[in-house]
Design an enzyme around this catalytic site. Structure first.
Site, PDB file in Angstrom:
ATOM      1  N   HIS A  90     -77.953 -20.013 -52.729  1.00 58.93           N
ATOM      2  CA  HIS A  90     -77.598 -19.244 -51.620  1.00 58.93           C
ATOM      3  C   HIS A  90     -76.972 -20.249 -50.516  1.00 58.93           C
ATOM      4  CE1 HIS A  90     -79.320 -16.177 -48.467  1.00 58.93           C
ATOM      5  NE2 HIS A  90     -78.017 -16.611 -48.180  1.00 58.93           N
ATOM      6  N   ASP A 112     -79.722 -21.445 -48.023  1.00 59.69           N
ATOM      7  CA  ASP A 112     -79.103 -20.411 -46.857  1.00 59.69           C
ATOM      8  C   ASP A 112     -78.360 -21.058 -45.847  1.00 59.69           C
ATOM      9  OD1 ASP A 112     -78.127 -17.981 -45.527  1.00 59.69           O
ATOM     10  OD2 ASP A 112     -79.943 -17.713 -44.740  1.00 59.69           O
TER      11      ASP A 112
HETATM   12  C1  NCD Z   1     -75.889 -16.000 -42.973  1.00 59.89           C
HETATM   13  C2  NCD Z   1     -74.152 -16.212 -42.550  1.00 59.89           C
HETATM   14  O1  NCD Z   1     -74.126 -17.148 -41.504  1.00 59.89           O
HETATM   15  O2  NCD Z   1     -73.427 -16.211 -43.268  1.00 59.89           O
HETATM   16  N1  NCD Z   1     -76.567 -16.241 -41.647  1.00 59.89           N
HETATM   17  C3  NCD Z   1     -77.922 -16.134 -41.653  1.00 59.89           C
HETATM   18  O3  NCD Z   1     -78.326 -16.204 -40.493  1.00 59.89           O
HETATM   19  N2  NCD Z   1     -78.756 -16.367 -42.461  1.00 59.89           N
HETATM   20  C4  NCD Z   1     -75.802 -14.591 -43.459  1.00 59.89           C
HETATM   21  C5  NCD Z   1     -76.915 -14.478 -44.075  1.00 59.89           C
HETATM   22  O4  NCD Z   1     -77.561 -14.957 -45.024  1.00 59.89           O
HETATM   23  O5  NCD Z   1     -77.679 -13.404 -43.571  1.00 59.89           O
HETATM   24 ZN    ZN Z   2     -77.322 -16.471 -46.363  1.00 60.85          ZN
HETATM   25 ZN    ZN Z   3     -79.036 -12.910 -45.428  1.00 62.02          ZN
END
Ligand code: NCD
Ligand code: ZN
Ligand code: ZN
Ligand code: ZN
Length: 388
Positions: free
Chosen positions: A52, A258
């Protein structure tokens, strides 16, 4: 091309690893090659496979691009990553996918690419070798959320990843059970979600948690301000405890960064965008947790390397094993240092963990048998992952 890693510690024993043509050829002792890395005092772990990651190219490459993001990955012990499709334009057609492939060739680590699921099922079916289809069920960066056509989307590909919060988690689990496909629940953050997943989990359902939810809570929002804003938002201590419990009882399958970089100026504005970077800090945070006795080392390896490869059908990665790809991190469990914004390799130049003292850091990273990071980055090219 051959290389030997000498005297590292693998599963508690002193071992040498001989690498030939990018593969682990032999694990043993007194192995030789012209090319040697001294790993005395270092742990040998499989490189992390991060399912991710957001890299902002095309469209917002002032925040990150494949080169800067992959350097951050290599520094953080991440040897492969799966890249999210919420770029500008989004990766919603085979044409956008092939443009993304060209941009990705800069990466110094191995990579796979997601497509986004919207009203584009025929495009998804034309696509070759994608990591998965990402479906956004809540509003987040990119505004790609969908409400209609969901059964068709959940049936469109064998690996479906979702941004789902609250009731959307329950709905996604019920929906995937009508198909034979896999569901990968991204960045799960609450106790209710974990409890529902635990009760309804079957062989199709997989759960990811992210380091910011494991190591920060809503109490940190006061000091972090915009730098503590992401989707899903930071939660309570009780929610956080439930994520750790889910790690212990295997409700949680993976830890994914993420990694979602945004510029400092944006994060300090009146409406900060959601997301925090994570590629350089995931392993140090988790290794520090191992040092503190919060996480067994073998469980960590499952969460960041073995399970991602099983869930995403990635062959020959995720383990230190003869015949496997030589994607390796060498870790100094005794190295203690602070996370510093000024040390960040990500273009965004900050971390929500700035100032945090951590013990246990990746110090060298090998991708496809080549030393990519040993304090500095050596320019190398990663490969696109070939999904089974
Ligand atoms: C992510 C992004 O900035 O692309 N942002 C986040 O807060 N996690 C998008 C996502 O994973 O929801
Ligand atoms: Zn994300
Ligand atoms: Zn997300
Ligand atoms: Zn060097």
């Amino acid at each position: 091309m051959s290389l030997v890693i000498k005297n590292g510690t693998l599963s508690g024993e002193k071992k040498d690893i001989l690498i030939v043509d990018g593969k682990i050829k032999e694990i043993g002792s007194q192995l030789v090659s012209d090319n040697e890395i001294d790993a005395s005092g270092l742990l040998i772990l499989p490189g992390a496979v991060d399912c991710h990651v957001h890299l902002r190219e095309p469209g917002h490459d002032y925040k990150e691009d494949f080169l800067s993001g992959s350097k951050a990955a290599a520094k953080g012990g991440v040897t492969s990553f799966l890249v999210m499709p919420n770029t500008d334009p989004p990766i919603d057609t085979v044409e956008h996918l092939s443009q993304e492939r060209k941009l990705a060739a800069k990466s110094v680590v191995n990579y796979g690419l997601y497509m986004v699921g919207m009203d584009n099922v025929p495009e998804i079916q034309k696509a070759k070798n994608i990591a998965g289809v990402k479906i956004y069920l809540d509003v987040t960066t990119g505004n790609l959320n969908v409400e209609e056509n969901l059964d068709a989307l959940f049936s469109s590909f064998k690996r479906i990843a979702v941004h789902a919060e609250g009731k959307h988690v329950d709905e996604s689990i019920l929906r995937i059970k009508k198909t034979k496909n896999r569901l990968y629940l991204c960045h799960i953050s609450t106790r209710d979600e974990i409890d529902f997943i635990r009760e309804n989990k079957n062989k199709q359902i997989f759960c990811e948690v992210s380091p910011h939810h494991l190591f920060l809570t809503s109490e940190d929002e006061e000091t972090l301000k915009g730098y503590g804003m992401m989707k899903p938002s930071l939660k309570t201590k009780e929610d956080q405890d439930s994520l750790w419990k889910g790690i212990a009882d295997r409700t949680v399958d993976t830890i994914g960064t993420d990694h979602a970089p945004h510029a400092k100026k944006e994060k300090e504005s009146n409406s900060p965008p959601w997301g925090v970077p994570g590629l350089e800090t995931m392993m140090p945070l988790l290794l520090d947790a191992v040092n503190k006795g919060r996480l067994p080392l073998q469980r960590l390896v499952e969460l960041v390397a073995e399970n991602p490869c099983k869930i995403f059908d990635i062959p020959n990665k995720g383990k230190i094993k003869e015949g496997y790809d030589a994607d390796i991190m060498l870790v100094d469990m005794g190295l203690e240092k602070k996370v510093k914004n000024s040390d960040m390799m990500t273009k965004c130049g900050w971390s929500p963990f700035d100032g945090k003292l951590l013990k246990g850091w990746p110090v060298m990273t090998i991708v496809n048998g080549h030393l990519v990071y040993d304090g500095t980055i050596h320019d190398m090219k990663g490969k696109e992952i070939e999904f089974r």
